[in-house]
Design an enzyme around this catalytic site. Sequence first.
Site, PDB file in Angstrom:
ATOM      1  N   HIS A  19     -21.293 -27.384 -22.420  1.00 62.30           N
ATOM      2  CA  HIS A  19     -19.946 -27.522 -21.868  1.00 62.30           C
ATOM      3  C   HIS A  19     -19.780 -26.768 -20.547  1.00 62.30           C
ATOM      4  O   HIS A  19     -18.682 -26.723 -19.996  1.00 62.30           O
ATOM      5  CB  HIS A  19     -18.943 -26.965 -22.895  1.00 62.30           C
ATOM      6  CG  HIS A  19     -17.540 -27.462 -22.744  1.00 62.30           C
ATOM      7  ND1 HIS A  19     -17.162 -28.759 -23.026  1.00 62.30           N
ATOM      8  CD2 HIS A  19     -16.394 -26.827 -22.355  1.00 62.30           C
ATOM      9  CE1 HIS A  19     -15.863 -28.902 -22.835  1.00 62.30           C
ATOM     10  NE2 HIS A  19     -15.377 -27.751 -22.412  1.00 62.30           N
ATOM     11  N   ASP A  42     -23.065 -29.791 -26.548  1.00 60.55           N
ATOM     12  CA  ASP A  42     -21.778 -29.128 -26.322  1.00 60.55           C
ATOM     13  C   ASP A  42     -21.193 -28.735 -27.674  1.00 60.55           C
ATOM     14  O   ASP A  42     -20.907 -29.592 -28.511  1.00 60.55           O
ATOM     15  CB  ASP A  42     -20.864 -30.114 -25.594  1.00 60.55           C
ATOM     16  CG  ASP A  42     -19.507 -29.545 -25.212  1.00 60.55           C
ATOM     17  OD1 ASP A  42     -19.040 -28.599 -25.881  1.00 60.55           O
ATOM     18  OD2 ASP A  42     -18.918 -30.075 -24.253  1.00 60.55           O
ATOM     19  N   SER A  98     -12.957 -30.842 -19.391  1.00 63.08           N
ATOM     20  CA  SER A  98     -12.411 -30.341 -20.638  1.00 63.08           C
ATOM     21  C   SER A  98     -10.902 -30.553 -20.684  1.00 63.08           C
ATOM     22  O   SER A  98     -10.433 -31.686 -20.624  1.00 63.08           O
ATOM     23  CB  SER A  98     -12.815 -28.873 -20.810  1.00 63.08           C
ATOM     24  OG  SER A  98     -12.569 -28.423 -22.113  1.00 63.08           O
TER      25      SER A  98
END
Length: 288
Positions: A266, A230, A153
Site C-alpha cells: 500500500h 497490500d 487509498s
Amino acid sequence: MASTLTLVSKARCFKGEVHKYTHESAATKGKMKFNIYLPDTALSGKERVPILYYLSGLTCNEDNMITKGGALAYLSEERIALVTPDTSPRGTGISGEDDDWELGAGAGFYVDATQEPWNSNYNMYSYVQSELQQVVAESFAVDTSRTSIFGHSMGGHGALVLALRNPGHYKSVSAFAPICHPSTSNWGRKQFTAYLGSNESAWAAYDATELVKVYDGPVLPILVDQGDADKFYSSKQLQPSHLVIATESSKRPVQLDSRMQPGYDHSYYFIHTFMKDHIAFHAKHLRM
C-alpha cells in the site's frame, strides 16, 4: 471571487516549478494549504495547460505525493499542471480532532459532513470540487475544460466519488489502492457514521461502488491499480472487486481498467512504480 493566495515557497523542478500556497477557505472555515506544479509554458503564460488533481490518503497532507510520488518528470514532459491539496482541515478546535488517525485531522474522507461537531469545518467534497478549483482557475494559466483527477487509498475513494458525481467535469479518473466500497468496509463505516450519521442511505452519495451503478454522463475512463500484497486489501478494507462487479453489471458508460499488481503493498513504492502509467493514462484523455 476566489480567496487571496499567500505564497509559502517555490522550487524549480524539471521544466517547471512547485509552488506552495495557503488561503482562507469558506468551505472549511480555516486556512488550507495546497501545492501546484506549473510547467514553464503555464508560468510564462504561453499556454493554458491541462490540470490534474491528486487526493492523498489517511494521515497524509499536501506534500506526500508531490515529494514521493515520482510524477513531476512525466508531468513536465506532458506539460500538465498538478494540484495536491491537504486531506482535511487542521486546527479547527474540534475536541478529539487529532486523537484518531482514521478520523478528523488527516482523515477528511472527501465528504461534506452533516453531523456535529464536524459539519462546520469538514467539507472536503465542496472544498476540492468547487472552492479549490475556482481558486486554481482564477489564479493560474490552466485549461479547466481539460481536468482529470486521481488519488491513493482514501484519496482514491475521493477521486472516484468526485468523478462519478460530476459527469463531464473530469476527462479521466484513476486510483492507487482506493477504498472502493466504503459503506461495507471498516474504512468508511466508521467515518461515514461520524461525518454523515447512522442513516446508511446517505452514504451512497460518497461510495464509488454505489455511484457507478447510477452514473449517467459521458463515457468515463477509469484506471485502478491494486497490489495483492497490500494488507488493507487482504483485510477487505479496499474491495476493488466490488467496483468491478458493479461496473460490469450496471452497464453504465464507464470504461474501467482494474489491474491487480503481484507483490505490491500500500506504500509509495507501489505508487511510484505505476505513476508513469497513470500520468500517461491521463495525458491521453486530457489531449483528446
